[in-house]
Design an enzyme around this catalytic site. Structure first.
Site, PDB file in Angstrom:
ATOM      1  N   ASP A 142      32.890  47.042  28.073  1.00 38.65           N
ATOM      2  CA  ASP A 142      33.470  46.599  26.802  1.00 38.65           C
ATOM      3  C   ASP A 142      32.523  47.049  25.684  1.00 38.65           C
ATOM      4  O   ASP A 142      31.565  47.798  25.921  1.00 38.65           O
ATOM      5  CB  ASP A 142      33.788  45.094  26.808  1.00 38.65           C
ATOM      6  CG  ASP A 142      32.542  44.215  26.748  1.00 38.65           C
ATOM      7  OD1 ASP A 142      31.411  44.754  26.765  1.00 38.65           O
ATOM      8  OD2 ASP A 142      32.692  42.982  26.676  1.00 38.65           O
ATOM      9  N   HIS A 143      32.781  46.571  24.482  1.00 41.86           N
ATOM     10  CA  HIS A 143      31.991  46.980  23.315  1.00 41.86           C
ATOM     11  C   HIS A 143      30.517  46.578  23.413  1.00 41.86           C
ATOM     12  O   HIS A 143      29.662  47.207  22.798  1.00 41.86           O
ATOM     13  CB  HIS A 143      32.596  46.359  22.048  1.00 41.86           C
ATOM     14  CG  HIS A 143      32.714  44.869  22.136  1.00 41.86           C
ATOM     15  ND1 HIS A 143      33.738  44.254  22.825  1.00 41.86           N
ATOM     16  CD2 HIS A 143      31.923  43.869  21.677  1.00 41.86           C
ATOM     17  CE1 HIS A 143      33.589  42.938  22.762  1.00 41.86           C
ATOM     18  NE2 HIS A 143      32.485  42.679  22.074  1.00 41.86           N
ATOM     19  N   CYS A 160      29.515  44.653  30.837  1.00 38.39           N
ATOM     20  CA  CYS A 160      29.878  43.911  29.628  1.00 38.39           C
ATOM     21  C   CYS A 160      28.610  43.179  29.201  1.00 38.39           C
ATOM     22  O   CYS A 160      27.516  43.537  29.649  1.00 38.39           O
ATOM     23  CB  CYS A 160      31.086  43.001  29.852  1.00 38.39           C
ATOM     24  SG  CYS A 160      30.857  41.603  30.962  1.00 38.39           S
ATOM     25  N   THR A 209      27.410  40.117  29.826  1.00 41.02           N
ATOM     26  CA  THR A 209      26.747  39.470  30.967  1.00 41.02           C
ATOM     27  C   THR A 209      27.027  40.168  32.291  1.00 41.02           C
ATOM     28  O   THR A 209      26.349  39.883  33.282  1.00 41.02           O
ATOM     29  CB  THR A 209      27.251  38.019  31.122  1.00 41.02           C
ATOM     30  OG1 THR A 209      28.684  38.073  31.314  1.00 41.02           O
ATOM     31  CG2 THR A 209      26.918  37.177  29.896  1.00 41.02           C
ATOM     32  N   HIS A 253      25.547  45.073  53.141  1.00 39.78           N
ATOM     33  CA  HIS A 253      26.179  43.954  53.862  1.00 39.78           C
ATOM     34  C   HIS A 253      27.600  43.638  53.408  1.00 39.78           C
ATOM     35  O   HIS A 253      28.402  43.174  54.212  1.00 39.78           O
ATOM     36  CB  HIS A 253      25.319  42.689  53.717  1.00 39.78           C
ATOM     37  CG  HIS A 253      24.081  42.717  54.558  1.00 39.78           C
ATOM     38  ND1 HIS A 253      23.294  41.613  54.787  1.00 39.78           N
ATOM     39  CD2 HIS A 253      23.482  43.736  55.231  1.00 39.78           C
ATOM     40  CE1 HIS A 253      22.272  41.936  55.562  1.00 39.78           C
ATOM     41  NE2 HIS A 253      22.359  43.227  55.847  1.00 39.78           N
ATOM     42  N   ASN A 254      27.899  43.840  52.149  1.00 42.33           N
ATOM     43  CA  ASN A 254      29.217  43.428  51.619  1.00 42.33           C
ATOM     44  C   ASN A 254      30.152  44.602  51.382  1.00 42.33           C
ATOM     45  O   ASN A 254      31.290  44.403  50.964  1.00 42.33           O
ATOM     46  CB  ASN A 254      29.047  42.628  50.320  1.00 42.33           C
ATOM     47  CG  ASN A 254      27.998  41.544  50.415  1.00 42.33           C
ATOM     48  OD1 ASN A 254      27.005  41.562  49.699  1.00 42.33           O
ATOM     49  ND2 ASN A 254      28.173  40.622  51.338  1.00 42.33           N
ATOM     50  N   HIS A 298      28.741  42.913  59.836  1.00 42.64           N
ATOM     51  CA  HIS A 298      29.080  42.826  58.413  1.00 42.64           C
ATOM     52  C   HIS A 298      30.519  43.275  58.157  1.00 42.64           C
ATOM     53  O   HIS A 298      31.179  42.770  57.253  1.00 42.64           O
ATOM     54  CB  HIS A 298      28.102  43.666  57.584  1.00 42.64           C
ATOM     55  CG  HIS A 298      26.675  43.256  57.793  1.00 42.64           C
ATOM     56  ND1 HIS A 298      26.211  42.009  57.446  1.00 42.64           N
ATOM     57  CD2 HIS A 298      25.619  43.916  58.354  1.00 42.64           C
ATOM     58  CE1 HIS A 298      24.935  41.912  57.777  1.00 42.64           C
ATOM     59  NE2 HIS A 298      24.553  43.054  58.327  1.00 42.64           N
ATOM     60  N   ARG A 329      32.854  40.388  58.600  1.00 46.68           N
ATOM     61  CA  ARG A 329      32.820  39.451  57.471  1.00 46.68           C
ATOM     62  C   ARG A 329      33.523  40.028  56.247  1.00 46.68           C
ATOM     63  O   ARG A 329      34.209  39.311  55.519  1.00 46.68           O
ATOM     64  CB  ARG A 329      31.363  39.100  57.156  1.00 46.68           C
ATOM     65  CG  ARG A 329      30.715  38.334  58.294  1.00 46.68           C
ATOM     66  CD  ARG A 329      29.221  38.309  58.245  1.00 46.68           C
ATOM     67  NE  ARG A 329      28.669  37.689  59.447  1.00 46.68           N
ATOM     68  CZ  ARG A 329      27.394  37.748  59.797  1.00 46.68           C
ATOM     69  NH1 ARG A 329      26.520  38.396  59.056  1.00 46.68           N
ATOM     70  NH2 ARG A 329      26.987  37.155  60.907  1.00 46.68           N
TER      71      ARG A 329
HETATM   72  C1  RB5 Z   1      31.736  39.867  24.588  1.00 51.05           C
HETATM   73  O1  RB5 Z   1      31.247  39.206  23.467  1.00 51.05           O
HETATM   74  C2  RB5 Z   1      31.300  39.153  25.856  1.00 51.05           C
HETATM   75  O2  RB5 Z   1      31.969  37.952  26.002  1.00 51.05           O
HETATM   76  C3  RB5 Z   1      31.513  40.047  27.052  1.00 51.05           C
HETATM   77  O3  RB5 Z   1      30.814  41.241  26.879  1.00 51.05           O
HETATM   78  C4  RB5 Z   1      31.038  39.509  28.394  1.00 51.05           C
HETATM   79  O4  RB5 Z   1      29.748  39.029  28.330  1.00 51.05           O
HETATM   80  C5  RB5 Z   1      31.963  38.597  29.093  1.00 51.05           C
HETATM   81  O5  RB5 Z   1      31.766  38.224  30.251  1.00 51.05           O
END
Ligand code: RB5
Length: 150
Positions: free
Chosen positions: A12-13, A69, A71, A102-103, A137, A140
């Site tokens: 994303d941005h 993104c 997070t 493993h996954n 694995h 699973r």
């Molecule tokens: C965008 O502001 C933020 O919410 C997105 O990049 C992300 O962290 C969402 O999970």
């Protein structure tokens, strides 16, 4: 003919700058990069980009996917809604290696507001160079697809 070492990238941005650095690193490791954007920092919706990248992997057009993104969490959740996708968020190299070994993860998610570029590139390299170990694995991983699938 499509390459067997083909990685789709999207974000994303919040993660465009890191995505471009990841793209250069993935290329330097000998993988073909399919960067599906976005190309501007205009605010956008991470589910759209997570799902678009996941479709490229699920369809077999790309071998693996790397999505980003702020997070890494939201875009990972969106990608994992696509059948056949196993995506994990990683902020360390050990986890990045293990989700392949493993996954049998076929997508990696990174948080551009969580980790710096140096660590992100190491995580990408750990993910791309590890291989699935199979055996117990595999049983699973089959179970992830649904009850009674093992
Ligand atoms: C965008 O502001 C933020 O919410 C997105 O990049 C992300 O962290 C969402 O999970």
């Amino acid at each position: 003919m499509s390459s067997s070492k083909r990685v789709v990238l999207s974000s994303d941005h919040a993660a465009i700058e890191l995505r471009l650095a990841v793209a250069a690193h993935v290329t330097s490791l000998g993988w073909e990069v399919v960067d599906i954007g976005p190309t501007t920092t205009e605010s956008t919706h991470y589910p759209l980009h997570g799902q678009a990248a996941a479709e490229r992997v699920a369809s077999g057009d790309c071998t693996l996917g790397i999505i980003l993104c702020g997070t890494g969490q939201g875009i990972m959740m969106a990608a994992n809604k696509v059948a056949g996708i196993r995506c994990g968020v990683c902020s360390d190299t050990f986890s990045a290696r293990m989700i392949r070994q493993h996954n049998d993860a076929n997508m990696l998610s990174l948080g551009a507001r969580v980790i710096g570029e140096g660590l992100a590139l190491d995580i990408v390299e750990a993910f791309l160079t590890a291989t699935f170990e199979g055996g117990r694995h595999a049983t699973r991983v089959e179970m992830i697809e649904g009850p009674g699938q093992a």
